[in-house]
Design an enzyme around this catalytic site. Structure first.
Site, short mmCIF file in Angstrom:
data_model
loop_
_atom_site.label_atom_id
_atom_site.label_comp_id
_atom_site.label_asym_id
_atom_site.label_seq_id
_atom_site.Cartn_x
_atom_site.Cartn_y
_atom_site.Cartn_z
N ASP A 55 -6.00 -1.89 -3.50
CA ASP A 55 -4.75 -1.36 -3.43
C ASP A 55 -4.64 0.26 -3.97
OD1 ASP A 55 -1.78 -1.25 -3.15
OD2 ASP A 55 -1.45 -1.95 -5.36
N SER A 56 -3.42 0.75 -3.52
CA SER A 56 -3.28 2.28 -3.99
C SER A 56 -3.00 2.25 -5.54
CB SER A 56 -2.08 2.75 -3.32
OG SER A 56 -0.95 2.01 -3.79
N HIS A 59 3.50 -3.83 -4.68
CA HIS A 59 3.99 -3.49 -6.22
C HIS A 59 5.62 -4.32 -6.36
CE1 HIS A 59 1.47 -0.22 -5.86
NE2 HIS A 59 1.49 0.13 -7.38
N CYS A 110 5.89 -4.68 -0.13
CA CYS A 110 4.84 -3.46 -0.68
C CYS A 110 4.57 -4.44 -1.73
CB CYS A 110 5.53 -2.30 -1.08
SG CYS A 110 4.53 -1.44 -2.59
N GLU A 133 3.70 0.98 -11.60
CA GLU A 133 2.62 1.76 -11.92
C GLU A 133 2.74 2.12 -13.49
OE1 GLU A 133 -0.48 2.82 -10.74
OE2 GLU A 133 0.07 1.27 -9.34
N CYS A 185 -2.58 -3.99 0.02
CA CYS A 185 -1.56 -3.01 0.20
C CYS A 185 -1.08 -2.82 1.65
CB CYS A 185 -2.22 -1.52 -0.26
SG CYS A 185 -1.39 -0.34 0.11
N1 DGL Z 1 1.13 -1.24 -2.92
C1 DGL Z 1 1.27 -0.58 -1.73
C2 DGL Z 1 1.90 -1.38 -0.62
O1 DGL Z 1 1.80 -2.70 -0.61
C3 DGL Z 1 1.83 0.71 -1.87
C4 DGL Z 1 2.44 1.64 -2.84
C5 DGL Z 1 2.00 3.14 -2.67
O2 DGL Z 1 1.24 3.58 -2.97
O3 DGL Z 1 2.99 3.73 -2.17
O4 DGL Z 1 2.38 -0.78 0.46
#
Ligand code: DGL
Length: 259
Positions: A8-9, A185, A183, A151, A72
């Site tokens: 993931d990011s 997150h 997303c 985050e 992600c």
């Molecule tokens: N967790 C990521 C997603 O599912 C993106 C969060 C990000 O880096 O903007 O899209």
């Protein structure tokens, strides 16, 4: 034994990792978050594709992982097709917003799709929305900045409440029937999202479906772990020094959190 990489990011992909561990309890997992370059959701498609391919190469070639979950939504829409072309013999599974179950939850519902600006702007989501547009009113909502709270480990604070109250103002108090957390997150902010949108709103995310798909792909490739013992999970992050340690600690905390 070789691990399954989960990318993931940042820390959001842990919401997917939690489902993976439930579905594949005997496997080892290597979770890698690119917090140094996060957020991905406000970058260009080329930037996200390049970063995702670089990290996938490290995980699959250098670390020898036997499969990859792109946990992600943003990186999936930017890079999963390219990755499958690059590594045709490796099980690679991406995640996409759970629009289908959210639209089929009742007769012609009003569905809010929360995701990063990049995911919202991509053809992949547009096509998915078009496919179900006769079954419900689907409203895409870009949420720039929401991932940053997660985050930082801020999951219930006043700043997050204020941000979400403004973002979701039009849709508060049961004005929509279902919401898609598009997303990885966002499931960590689910409690507040539900509180603001209303208790009748059904909440969907793609984590469980992604985990089941990975199991199917491993089975198909005859790569499932046969051992009966419980697998281990390792957390890594692209940040350096003390920041890296703090992020890994946050990962461990999020991993044990009940969603
Ligand atoms: N967790 C990521 C997603 O599912 C993106 C969060 C990000 O880096 O903007 O899209």
């Amino acid at each position: 034994m070789s691990s399954i990489a989960v990318f993931d990011s940042g820390v959001g992909g842990i919401s997917v990792l939690k489902e993976l561990v439930k579905v594949l309890p005997n496997e080892n997992f290597l979770f890698y978050g690119d917090s140094k370059n996060a957020p991905y959701g406000t970058k260009t498609l080329d930037e996200v594709r390049k970063l995702t391919c670089e990290h996938a190469k490290k995980l699959l070639v250098d670390d020898g992982c036997k499969g990859l979950v792109v946990a992600c939504n943003t990186a999936t829409s930017a890079a999963v097709r390219v990755l499958r072309e690059m590594y045709p013999n490796v099980p690679i599974v991406g995640i996409e917003p759970a629009v289908k179950p959210a639209v089929l939850c009742k007769e012609h519902p009003k569905v809010l799709v929360m995701a990063t600006p990049m995911t919202i702007s991509q053809e992949k989501l547009r096509k998915l929305i078009d496919k179900y547009s006769d079954k419900g009113d689907i409203i895409p909502l870009p949420c720039p900045g929401l991932m940053d709270f997660v985050e930082r480990g801020d999951l219930e604070g006043e700043d997050l409440r204020k941000y979400l109250t403004e973002l979701l103002y039009e849709y508060r108090d049961n004005k929509v029937d279902s919401v898609v957390l598009g997303c990885t997150h966002y499931p960590f902010a689910k409690k507040l999202i539900q509180e603001i949108l209303g208790d009748k709103v059904l909440v969907f995310d793609g984590a469980e479906g992604t985990a089941r798909e990975m199991k199917r792909r491993l089975q198909e490739a005859d790569l499932l772990e046969n051992a009966e013992n419980k697998g281990v999970v390792e957390f890594r992050n692209s940040l350096d020094g003390e920041k890296n340690e703090q992020k890994v600690q946050l990962c461990e905390r999020l991993f044990t959190r009940v969603l």
